[in-house]
Write a protein that holds these residues in place. Structure first.
Motif, PDB file in Angstrom:
ATOM      1  N   ALA A   3       0.912  -1.085  -0.067  1.00  0.00           N
ATOM      2  CA  ALA A   3       0.111  -0.136   0.147  1.00  0.00           C
ATOM      3  C   ALA A   3       0.845   1.158   0.042  1.00  0.00           C
ATOM      4  N   HIS A  10      -8.521   7.454   1.486  1.00  0.00           N
ATOM      5  CA  HIS A  10      -9.868   6.855   1.888  1.00  0.00           C
ATOM      6  C   HIS A  10     -11.002   8.146   1.978  1.00  0.00           C
ATOM      7  N   VAL A  36      -1.519  -1.595  -3.695  1.00  0.00           N
ATOM      8  CA  VAL A  36      -3.012  -1.554  -3.254  1.00  0.00           C
ATOM      9  C   VAL A  36      -3.315   0.022  -3.347  1.00  0.00           C
ATOM     10  N   HIS A  38      -5.177   3.182  -1.827  1.00  0.00           N
ATOM     11  CA  HIS A  38      -6.093   3.819  -0.604  1.00  0.00           C
ATOM     12  C   HIS A  38      -7.054   4.419  -1.223  1.00  0.00           C
ATOM     13  N   GLY A  39      -8.296   3.809  -1.249  1.00  0.00           N
ATOM     14  CA  GLY A  39      -9.548   4.352  -1.495  1.00  0.00           C
ATOM     15  C   GLY A  39      -9.479   4.720  -3.059  1.00  0.00           C
ATOM     16  N   SER A  41     -12.917   6.138  -3.911  1.00  0.00           N
ATOM     17  CA  SER A  41     -14.306   6.896  -4.276  1.00  0.00           C
ATOM     18  C   SER A  41     -13.868   8.072  -5.146  1.00  0.00           C
ATOM     19  N   LYS A  58      -5.262  -4.167  -5.569  1.00  0.00           N
ATOM     20  CA  LYS A  58      -6.354  -4.163  -4.601  1.00  0.00           C
ATOM     21  C   LYS A  58      -6.592  -2.863  -4.522  1.00  0.00           C
ATOM     22  N   ASN A  60      -9.400  -0.613  -2.319  1.00  0.00           N
ATOM     23  CA  ASN A  60     -10.311  -0.174  -1.273  1.00  0.00           C
ATOM     24  C   ASN A  60     -11.447   0.554  -1.872  1.00  0.00           C
ATOM     25  N   TYR A  62     -15.384   1.586  -0.823  1.00  0.00           N
ATOM     26  CA  TYR A  62     -16.804   1.445  -0.050  1.00  0.00           C
ATOM     27  C   TYR A  62     -17.688   2.942  -0.029  1.00  0.00           C
ATOM     28  N   THR A  63     -16.737   3.959   0.251  1.00  0.00           N
ATOM     29  CA  THR A  63     -17.417   5.018   0.433  1.00  0.00           C
ATOM     30  C   THR A  63     -18.447   5.629  -0.518  1.00  0.00           C
ATOM     31  N   TYR A 102     -21.745  -1.676  -7.178  1.00  0.00           N
ATOM     32  CA  TYR A 102     -20.707  -3.109  -7.251  1.00  0.00           C
ATOM     33  C   TYR A 102     -20.635  -3.726  -8.511  1.00  0.00           C
TER      34      TYR A 102
END
Length: 115
Positions: A3, A10, A36, A38-39, A41, A58, A60, A62-63, A102
């Motif tokens: 990462a 994020h 990775v 980091h966020g 969105s 990878k 992340n 979600y937000t 998603y």
């Protein structure tokens, strides 16, 4: 996996991120480790594709899925006016929105066409 920082964070962005996509490629080449994110969105589909093409493995995410679900719930509640709104309605509207988000996101990440 590693990462590292290349311009994403994020949460909700307060200003447009400045992605250093070349840094992803250099990190992958020097370490041999997948990167990775980091966020992600708020990034465009093309931004995601460029990051993945350069070594991100990878992400992340979600937000914005949660934000879009909240938006969908607010819209449905507004449409209901003074009518009844039950918790199971709210949960269903939120989950339907997240599922749609998603499905789209996975299609972008895997370079698939949505059906």
């Amino acid at each position: 996996m590693l990462a590292c920082s290349f311009g994403t964070v994020h949460g909700i962005y307060l200003k447009a991120p400045k992605l250093d996509v070349d840094r992803i490629k250099v990190i992958l080449e020097k370490t041999g480790k997948p990167v990775v994110m980091h966020g992600g969105s708020g990034l465009s589909d093309e931004d995601f594709r460029r990051c993945i093409q350069n070594g991100v493995r990878k992400i992340n995410f979600y937000t914005y899925a949660a934000k879009f679900a909240g938006d969908a719930v607010r819209e449905h509640v507004s449409e209901a006016g003074d009518g009844n709104v039950y918790f199971h309605d709210i949960a269903t509207w939120g989950m339907e929105s997240m599922k749609k988000t998603y499905i789209h996101t996975i299609s972008v990440f895997s370079n698939l066409k949505e059906s």
